[in-house]
Design a protein around this motif. Structure first.
Motif, PDB file in Angstrom:
ATOM      1  N   GLY A 549       0.781  -1.223   0.000  1.00  0.00           N
ATOM      2  CA  GLY A 549       0.000   0.000   0.000  1.00  0.00           C
ATOM      3  C   GLY A 549       0.813   1.273   0.000  1.00  0.00           C
ATOM      4  N   LEU A 550       2.134   1.160   0.059  1.00  0.00           N
ATOM      5  CA  LEU A 550       2.978   2.356   0.151  1.00  0.00           C
ATOM      6  C   LEU A 550       3.494   2.797  -1.211  1.00  0.00           C
ATOM      7  CD1 LEU A 550       4.996   1.593   3.409  1.00  0.00           C
ATOM      8  CD2 LEU A 550       2.761   2.632   3.149  1.00  0.00           C
ATOM      9  N   ASP A 551       2.934   2.294  -2.264  1.00  0.00           N
ATOM     10  CA  ASP A 551       3.203   2.727  -3.633  1.00  0.00           C
ATOM     11  C   ASP A 551       4.696   2.956  -3.877  1.00  0.00           C
ATOM     12  OD1 ASP A 551       0.516   2.558  -3.685  1.00  0.00           O
ATOM     13  OD2 ASP A 551       0.107   4.591  -4.320  1.00  0.00           O
ATOM     14  N   ASN A 552       5.119   4.185  -4.051  1.00  0.00           N
ATOM     15  CA  ASN A 552       6.475   4.472  -4.545  1.00  0.00           C
ATOM     16  C   ASN A 552       7.473   4.784  -3.437  1.00  0.00           C
ATOM     17  OD1 ASN A 552       5.623   6.967  -3.703  1.00  0.00           O
ATOM     18  ND2 ASN A 552       5.435   7.847  -5.747  1.00  0.00           N
ATOM     19  N   ILE A 553       7.272   4.242  -2.240  1.00  0.00           N
ATOM     20  CA  ILE A 553       8.147   4.603  -1.129  1.00  0.00           C
ATOM     21  C   ILE A 553       9.569   4.077  -1.301  1.00  0.00           C
ATOM     22  CG2 ILE A 553       7.726   2.607   0.390  1.00  0.00           C
ATOM     23  CD1 ILE A 553       7.410   4.762   2.677  1.00  0.00           C
ATOM     24  N   GLY A 554       9.754   3.043  -2.083  1.00  0.00           N
ATOM     25  CA  GLY A 554      11.075   2.464  -2.296  1.00  0.00           C
ATOM     26  C   GLY A 554      11.681   2.897  -3.611  1.00  0.00           C
ATOM     27  N   PRO A 555      12.900   2.458  -3.894  1.00  0.00           N
ATOM     28  CA  PRO A 555      13.554   2.846  -5.151  1.00  0.00           C
ATOM     29  C   PRO A 555      12.941   2.190  -6.376  1.00  0.00           C
ATOM     30  CG  PRO A 555      14.940   1.347  -3.894  1.00  0.00           C
ATOM     31  CD  PRO A 555      13.796   1.708  -3.005  1.00  0.00           C
ATOM     32  N   PHE A 556      12.254   1.045  -6.164  1.00  0.00           N
ATOM     33  CA  PHE A 556      11.559   0.399  -7.272  1.00  0.00           C
ATOM     34  C   PHE A 556      10.322  -0.304  -6.732  1.00  0.00           C
ATOM     35  CE2 PHE A 556      14.030  -2.930  -5.450  1.00  0.00           C
ATOM     36  CZ  PHE A 556      15.370  -2.586  -5.551  1.00  0.00           C
ATOM     37  N   ASN A 557       9.496  -0.775  -7.637  1.00  0.00           N
ATOM     38  CA  ASN A 557       8.226  -1.399  -7.269  1.00  0.00           C
ATOM     39  C   ASN A 557       8.492  -2.690  -6.500  1.00  0.00           C
ATOM     40  OD1 ASN A 557       5.728  -2.627  -7.116  1.00  0.00           O
ATOM     41  ND2 ASN A 557       5.149  -2.126  -9.210  1.00  0.00           N
ATOM     42  N   ARG A 558       8.126  -2.705  -5.236  1.00  0.00           N
ATOM     43  CA  ARG A 558       8.418  -3.863  -4.388  1.00  0.00           C
ATOM     44  C   ARG A 558       7.495  -5.042  -4.675  1.00  0.00           C
ATOM     45  NH1 ARG A 558       8.880  -1.927   1.737  1.00  0.00           N
ATOM     46  NH2 ARG A 558       6.751  -1.224   1.326  1.00  0.00           N
ATOM     47  N   SER A 559       6.453  -4.840  -5.517  1.00  0.00           N
ATOM     48  CA  SER A 559       5.583  -5.955  -5.883  1.00  0.00           C
ATOM     49  C   SER A 559       6.091  -6.717  -7.101  1.00  0.00           C
ATOM     50  CB  SER A 559       4.163  -5.444  -6.175  1.00  0.00           C
ATOM     51  OG  SER A 559       3.536  -5.048  -4.982  1.00  0.00           O
ATOM     52  N   GLU A 560       7.124  -6.196  -7.735  1.00  0.00           N
ATOM     53  CA  GLU A 560       7.682  -6.829  -8.925  1.00  0.00           C
ATOM     54  C   GLU A 560       9.061  -7.399  -8.605  1.00  0.00           C
ATOM     55  OE1 GLU A 560       7.680  -3.861 -11.958  1.00  0.00           O
ATOM     56  OE2 GLU A 560       5.487  -3.831 -12.136  1.00  0.00           O
ATOM     57  N   PRO A 561       9.562  -8.320  -9.449  1.00  0.00           N
ATOM     58  CA  PRO A 561      10.895  -8.876  -9.202  1.00  0.00           C
ATOM     59  C   PRO A 561      11.949  -7.784  -9.110  1.00  0.00           C
ATOM     60  CG  PRO A 561       9.755 -10.147 -10.888  1.00  0.00           C
ATOM     61  CD  PRO A 561       8.902  -8.944 -10.613  1.00  0.00           C
ATOM     62  N   VAL A 562      12.888  -7.970  -8.193  1.00  0.00           N
ATOM     63  CA  VAL A 562      13.959  -7.001  -8.006  1.00  0.00           C
ATOM     64  C   VAL A 562      14.841  -6.990  -9.248  1.00  0.00           C
ATOM     65  CG1 VAL A 562      15.978  -6.415  -6.619  1.00  0.00           C
ATOM     66  CG2 VAL A 562      13.914  -7.299  -5.517  1.00  0.00           C
ATOM     67  N   GLY A 734       2.365  16.813  11.189  1.00  0.00           N
ATOM     68  CA  GLY A 734       2.474  15.383  11.403  1.00  0.00           C
ATOM     69  C   GLY A 734       3.777  14.846  10.854  1.00  0.00           C
ATOM     70  N   LEU A 735       3.896  13.524  10.816  1.00  0.00           N
ATOM     71  CA  LEU A 735       5.133  12.903  10.350  1.00  0.00           C
ATOM     72  C   LEU A 735       5.111  12.708   8.843  1.00  0.00           C
ATOM     73  CD1 LEU A 735       6.038  10.140  12.951  1.00  0.00           C
ATOM     74  CD2 LEU A 735       6.641  12.555  12.936  1.00  0.00           C
ATOM     75  N   ARG A 736       6.207  13.092   8.226  1.00  0.00           N
ATOM     76  CA  ARG A 736       6.377  12.859   6.793  1.00  0.00           C
ATOM     77  C   ARG A 736       6.599  11.370   6.533  1.00  0.00           C
ATOM     78  NH1 ARG A 736      10.076  17.240   8.224  1.00  0.00           N
ATOM     79  NH2 ARG A 736       9.298  19.224   7.397  1.00  0.00           N
ATOM     80  N   SER A 737       6.366  10.957   5.309  1.00  0.00           N
ATOM     81  CA  SER A 737       6.578   9.551   4.952  1.00  0.00           C
ATOM     82  C   SER A 737       8.022   9.259   4.567  1.00  0.00           C
ATOM     83  CB  SER A 737       5.637   9.145   3.817  1.00  0.00           C
ATOM     84  OG  SER A 737       5.685  10.084   2.762  1.00  0.00           O
ATOM     85  N   LEU A 738       8.821  10.282   4.356  1.00  0.00           N
ATOM     86  CA  LEU A 738      10.241  10.123   4.025  1.00  0.00           C
ATOM     87  C   LEU A 738      11.010  11.225   4.739  1.00  0.00           C
ATOM     88  CD1 LEU A 738      12.125   8.421   2.002  1.00  0.00           C
ATOM     89  CD2 LEU A 738      12.003  10.447   0.539  1.00  0.00           C
ATOM     90  N   SER A 739      12.205  10.894   5.181  1.00  0.00           N
ATOM     91  CA  SER A 739      13.025  11.887   5.878  1.00  0.00           C
ATOM     92  C   SER A 739      13.342  13.060   4.968  1.00  0.00           C
ATOM     93  CB  SER A 739      14.325  11.253   6.359  1.00  0.00           C
ATOM     94  OG  SER A 739      15.206  12.243   6.854  1.00  0.00           O
ATOM     95  N   THR A 766       6.624  12.809  -8.267  1.00  0.00           N
ATOM     96  CA  THR A 766       7.382  13.020  -9.495  1.00  0.00           C
ATOM     97  C   THR A 766       7.860  11.694 -10.069  1.00  0.00           C
ATOM     98  OG1 THR A 766       9.419  13.316  -8.206  1.00  0.00           O
ATOM     99  CG2 THR A 766       8.171  15.300  -8.750  1.00  0.00           C
ATOM    100  N   SER A 767       7.399  10.589  -9.460  1.00  0.00           N
ATOM    101  CA  SER A 767       7.762   9.244  -9.919  1.00  0.00           C
ATOM    102  C   SER A 767       6.595   8.622 -10.661  1.00  0.00           C
ATOM    103  CB  SER A 767       8.129   8.358  -8.726  1.00  0.00           C
ATOM    104  OG  SER A 767       8.160   6.996  -9.092  1.00  0.00           O
ATOM    105  N   GLY A 768       6.904   7.842 -11.681  1.00  0.00           N
ATOM    106  CA  GLY A 768       5.860   7.165 -12.438  1.00  0.00           C
ATOM    107  C   GLY A 768       5.414   5.854 -11.832  1.00  0.00           C
ATOM    108  N   LEU A 769       6.017   5.424 -10.718  1.00  0.00           N
ATOM    109  CA  LEU A 769       5.593   4.174 -10.098  1.00  0.00           C
ATOM    110  C   LEU A 769       4.123   4.255  -9.707  1.00  0.00           C
ATOM    111  CD1 LEU A 769       8.547   3.143  -7.736  1.00  0.00           C
ATOM    112  CD2 LEU A 769       7.917   2.141  -9.917  1.00  0.00           C
ATOM    113  N   PHE A 770       3.376   3.197 -10.003  1.00  0.00           N
ATOM    114  CA  PHE A 770       1.944   3.121  -9.703  1.00  0.00           C
ATOM    115  C   PHE A 770       1.171   4.277 -10.345  1.00  0.00           C
ATOM    116  CE2 PHE A 770       3.743   0.307  -6.619  1.00  0.00           C
ATOM    117  CZ  PHE A 770       2.794  -0.688  -6.460  1.00  0.00           C
ATOM    118  N   GLY A 771       1.625   4.721 -11.508  1.00  0.00           N
ATOM    119  CA  GLY A 771       0.897   5.744 -12.239  1.00  0.00           C
ATOM    120  C   GLY A 771       1.164   7.153 -11.776  1.00  0.00           C
ATOM    121  N   GLY A 772       1.926   7.313 -10.699  1.00  0.00           N
ATOM    122  CA  GLY A 772       2.238   8.645 -10.219  1.00  0.00           C
ATOM    123  C   GLY A 772       1.074   9.366  -9.570  1.00  0.00           C
ATOM    124  N   ASN A 773       0.036   8.614  -9.181  1.00  0.00           N
ATOM    125  CA  ASN A 773      -1.146   9.278  -8.629  1.00  0.00           C
ATOM    126  C   ASN A 773      -1.148   9.338  -7.111  1.00  0.00           C
ATOM    127  OD1 ASN A 773      -1.505   6.473  -8.501  1.00  0.00           O
ATOM    128  ND2 ASN A 773      -3.706   6.679  -8.355  1.00  0.00           N
TER     129      ASN A 773
END
Length: 892
Positions: A549-562, A734-739, A766-773
């Motif tokens: 559920g955290l969409d683009n929080i990582g460097p790449f899509n964690r639902s797809e093969p690394v 509140g707390l940001r999702s990234l430092s 600004t990332s296209g992961l998960f459509g960027g929405n």
């Protein structure tokens, strides 16, 4: 047992109690969708392009297969009859029958509704609802909104309706639609219009009634001829609406009693059929009238497009409003057998229901002194209640196709949701956002239910149980994630939500509904087992999970093969499972106090938690830890094919989620449950390496309580030093999702010949992961902030006032953990309740663009990490409605 809450003594509270006795106060409600087009349900394309296969331009002319949408709509709980309003200003190319927005590929930040509207008020039985909509008097700028957003990039803001200038100078009509119930089946609809401009406004106002099309898909329903009666039409398995002798219209369909729609003035009724205009859309031969018949009459002047009866009807009022002028239309939709004059008691009933709504909220908000906070609380609850939607989706039929239509493409059997052939849904469900996310999502729904519990605990419990029914939960135990991919994975927060709802419901009603907990526990044990079997690739109690559920929080899509191989051992996936084990442990302990048989189940989940805690702290064969002692933070770790581990030193919300895994147990639990206590003490005695990890079990905490956590006090303080630093996670809202530190020092990973970069992006993605929405690379998100506040209050109940941390870091102010939780709640509330009379930061963009929001705020999906500006889906009162809980908790 505690005393019931004062809300139960109100008229609305009594109606809620009557539901348990079988009175159908919830049968009708704001359950009509706001966007049925562009959904997976309506997608029959070979490529799975839901947005492209059923675009907005088809919606007025094409019958939906699985649901209906409309403007300010009401319907019954099976969506057999639908009410809504249509508008035309004499300039638009089409009737305004539904909210317009951009498809996922059209918006520069994904799908995006482009209208000004608000959920102004609602009660839980929908005895009273109010919706406000702002309609421009100039031609609605469909083409301009589409073209300008298409030209803009992800680094630019979205181009909204106020930006076009069509609302300037008050060149609009404010439309308020109110619904009230004289009885469970007796609906009052009031449409009020106010011309805000300096010139007269001529407006076509068309309150509409139509039947969901259930007859076009089986081929066994005959279309009645124009001369047939509605009774004959009903016998032909079709819904039918026809004129009645008293100026009303009679509505019938085979599966329910006849109903009558009346209006308080002499206006023509315009009839058509809720059938697809196949000649227009597909070039096929077909006999009209069609779904767009009323549109063709009003906009194009085509008298041949309508008929004398049908399955859709509109009362056609043409009004001229002077500058500042107002007008009102009154309608009543009730059983046809009711012969009383429809408008004799209309105004009195509408006024009474408004008064009862006021009384309900006055009781609910007891202790919230600030009028601004009370207004925000009420609108948050209203948005939550308006976000209910009838959700119909029969996946086996969708995969197979209907007898009268061409079979779906063969690719469907290998594509989206093909493994969910058991899933057959036809229920009223809380949606995340009825336009941008008009489908349920498992973890969203859990938060919705926690927000709903103080308002309507019975409905909240029913919603949590719904996803565990056999026609929702997969036979393998998995819960459906969301419509675009039921087989994806959301964080497992169902058990946390269930126990919180149980606690809130017990405080409200004075009754502990342990039967609800039992039903939840048995099905969630299956789901927990699915997680253990499917998401622990190495059998090491370290979990992968996917994007969670955290969409683009990582460097790449964690639902797809690394890229270039490997597996990500996830700090958040593992922490969610530790939290899940503790939540199930807590439920089992609650039940064990009523039935000792649940002690064994409590022991099972205690042992699961201990194993996960050990794995997170590198007790395992590979000796690898997700905790980085040098940094004082948890990181995901990339486990490479050659066995090496690469920590992904990206400081994100992923590393704070381990705080959520906490449970405090009273000493009384151990006295009441000797079998559980005996096993617990054995494990702690003979596995001292585990006992040492779980926060000083051998010492009693404040109030003789015991703490289960992934974190000892020293690690908790180190994590909070990151979380409460304004140069890292802590913002004014509140707390940001990234430092924020990753603004100056982006995270960079070179992998498989490619470079992956993550930098602090406080606003739109600004990332296209998960459509960027959506964006998890900096903005503030309500649900995880809420979980952190909940966890900190748990820690405080153990450690007490002597355990303090600096907040904010560098300020010299030392707060105990309860005070830290209150401070975070205050910052989140600041998004909506301005301090010192100022406008809340979440509304900053709206204020700068002409002040169109006025007294009604928006409840966005997430919020800018620096300014608090609302971003993403603009009406996501699902989980953002949690601010209502925070406002109630902060009340003195």
């Amino acid at each position: 047992m505690s005393s019931p809450h004062p809300v139960r003594a109100t008229a609305e509270g009594r109606r809620l109690a009557e539901i348990a006795d079988g009175v159908a106060w919830r049968r009708w409600g704001p359950y009509l969708g706001e966007r049925q087009w562009g959904t997976v349900r309506e997608d029959y394309s070979a490529e799975g392009d839901a947005w492209g296969s059923f675009p907005h331009d088809h919606a007025r002319s094409r019958a939906y297969r699985w649901g209906e949408d409309g403007l300010a709509g009401f319907c019954d709980d099976q969506q057999r009859w639908c009410l809504g309003v249509a508008l035309w200003n004499g300039r638009d190319p089409i009737l305004k029958e539904r909210l317009f927005g951009l498809a996922n590929g059209e918006g520069n930040h994904g799908e995006d509704v482009k209208e000004v509207y608000h959920y102004a008020d609602a009660t839980p039985t929908h005895s009273y609802n109010r919706f406000v909509y702002r309609y421009p008097l100039a031609a609605f700028p469909y083409a301009e909104l589409t073209a300008v957003n298409a030209r803009r990039g992800r680094d630019e803001p979205e181009y909204e309706l106020p930006d076009t200038g069509v609302l300037e100078g008050g060149a609009f009509v404010d439309v308020t639609v109110e619904y009230a119930k004289a009885g469970p089946e007796d609906l009052l609809m009031r449409v009020s219009l106010r011309n805000a401009g300096a010139a007269p406004a001529r407006l076509h106002v068309l309150p509409q009634l139509w039947a969901r099309n259930t007859w076009s898909w089986a081929g066994d329903a005959e279309r009645p001829s124009a001369g047939r009666t509605s009774m004959e039409a009903a016998s032909a398995k079709r819904a039918w609406i026809s004129p009645a002798s008293d100026g009303s219209v009679l509505a019938q369909r085979p599966e329910m009693p006849a109903r009558r729609l009346s209006i308080d003035r002499a206006v023509p009724w315009r009839f058509t059929e809720n059938d697809t205009n196949r000649p227009l859309l597909f070039g096929e031969e077909a006999e009209g009238p069609f779904k767009d018949g009323i549109n063709a009459l009003v906009v194009e002047g085509r008298e041949d497009a309508v008929t004398g009866s049908g399955s859709k009807v509109a009362a056609h009022a043409v009004l001229t409003l002077p500058p500042g002028g107002e007008a009102v239309l009154r309608l009543r939709f009730r059983p046809a057998a009711d012969a009383a004059r429809p408008f004799a008691d209309f105004d009195a009933t509408m006024g009474l229901r408004r008064h009862e709504a006021d009384a309900f909220f006055a009781a609910l908000q007891e202790g919230i002194a600030d009028p601004a906070a009370r207004a925000v609380h009420r609108q948050a609850v209203a948005g939550l209640l308006w976000s209910k939607q009838v959700y119909i989706f029969d996946v086996p039929v969708w995969l197979k196709g209907d007898p009268v239509n061409p079979p779906p493409p063969a690719s469907r059997r290998r594509g989206r949701n093909a493994d969910w052939e058991h899933l057959t849904n036809a229920d009223v469900i809380l949606m995340p956002d009825k336009w941008e996310y008009p489908w349920y999502a498992a973890w969203d729904l859990a938060f919705h239910c926690v927000a709903m519990a103080p308002v309507d605990g019975a409905f909240a419990k029913d919603q949590l149980l719904l996803l565990l029914r056999p026609w929702y939960q997969h036979p393998n135990g998995q819960l459906p994630a969301y419509e675009w991919n039921f087989g994806d994975v959301n964080p497992p927060v169902h058990a946390w939500a269930a126990f919180r709802v149980f606690e809130i419901d017990r405080a409200t009603t004075g009754v502990a509904d342990t039967a609800f907990l039992e039903r939840i526990l048995h099905k969630l044990m299956l789901n927990f087992t699915w997680w253990v079997n499917q998401k622990d690739a190495g059998g090491r109690n370290i979990f992968q999970g996917g994007f969670l559920g955290l969409d683009n929080i990582g460097p790449f899509n964690r639902s797809e093969p690394v890229p270039d191989g490997g597996i990500i051992d996830q700090a958040d996936g593992t922490a969610w499972m530790a939290m899940y084990a503790l939540n199930l442990l807590r439920i089992a302990l609650e039940l064990a106090q009523v039935n000792r048989a649940y002690e064994d189940i409590a022991t099972k989940f205690f042992e699961h938690f201990m194993a996960i805690a050990g794995a997170m702290a590198h007790i395992g064969a590979d000796g690898v830890s997700l905790w980085d002692d040098a940094d004082g933070f948890f990181y995901d770790t990339l486990r490479q094919p050659d066995g090496h581990h690469v920590p992904l030193r990206l400081r994100s919300m992923v590393g704070l989620i381990p705080i959520f895994a906490v449970e405090v147990l009273d000493e009384s639990v151990f006295a009441k449950l000797p079998d559980f206590t005996r096993r617990l003490r054995w494990l702690l005695k003979f596995r001292p390496e585990l006992a040492a990890l779980v926060s000083r079990w051998n010492e009693r905490g404040e109030g003789e309580r015991h703490l289960l956590s992934l974190l000892r006090g020293s690690r908790l303080k180190r994590l909070l030093r990151r979380a409460l630093s304004e140069t890292e996670f802590l913002s004014d809202f509140g707390l940001r999702s990234l430092s924020k530190a990753h603004g100056a020092e982006p995270f960079i990973l070179d992998r498989g010949g490619a470079r992956y970069t993550v930098e602090y992006t406080p606003g739109e993605s600004t990332s296209g992961l998960f459509g960027g929405n959506s964006n998890w690379r900096g903005p503030v998100w309500m649900p995880l902030n809420f979980l952190l506040i909940d966890a900190l209050r748990q820690f405080h109940s153990y450690y007490g006032p002597e355990f303090t941390v600096e907040c904010p870091v560098g300020s010299g102010t030392m707060l105990d953990l309860g005070e830290v939780a209150d401070e975070l709640a205050r910052r989140l509330a600041r998004l909506f309740v301005g301090e010192g009379g100022g406008r809340p930061a979440a509304l900053a963009r709206a204020a700068a663009r002409g002040g169109v929001v006025e007294k009604h705020g928006l409840f966005h999906e997430y919020f800018h990490g620096d300014t608090g500006e609302g971003l993403g889906a603009s009406h996501q009162t699902g989980w953002t409605a949690l601010v209502a809980n925070l406002l109630m908790r902060r009340a003195p």
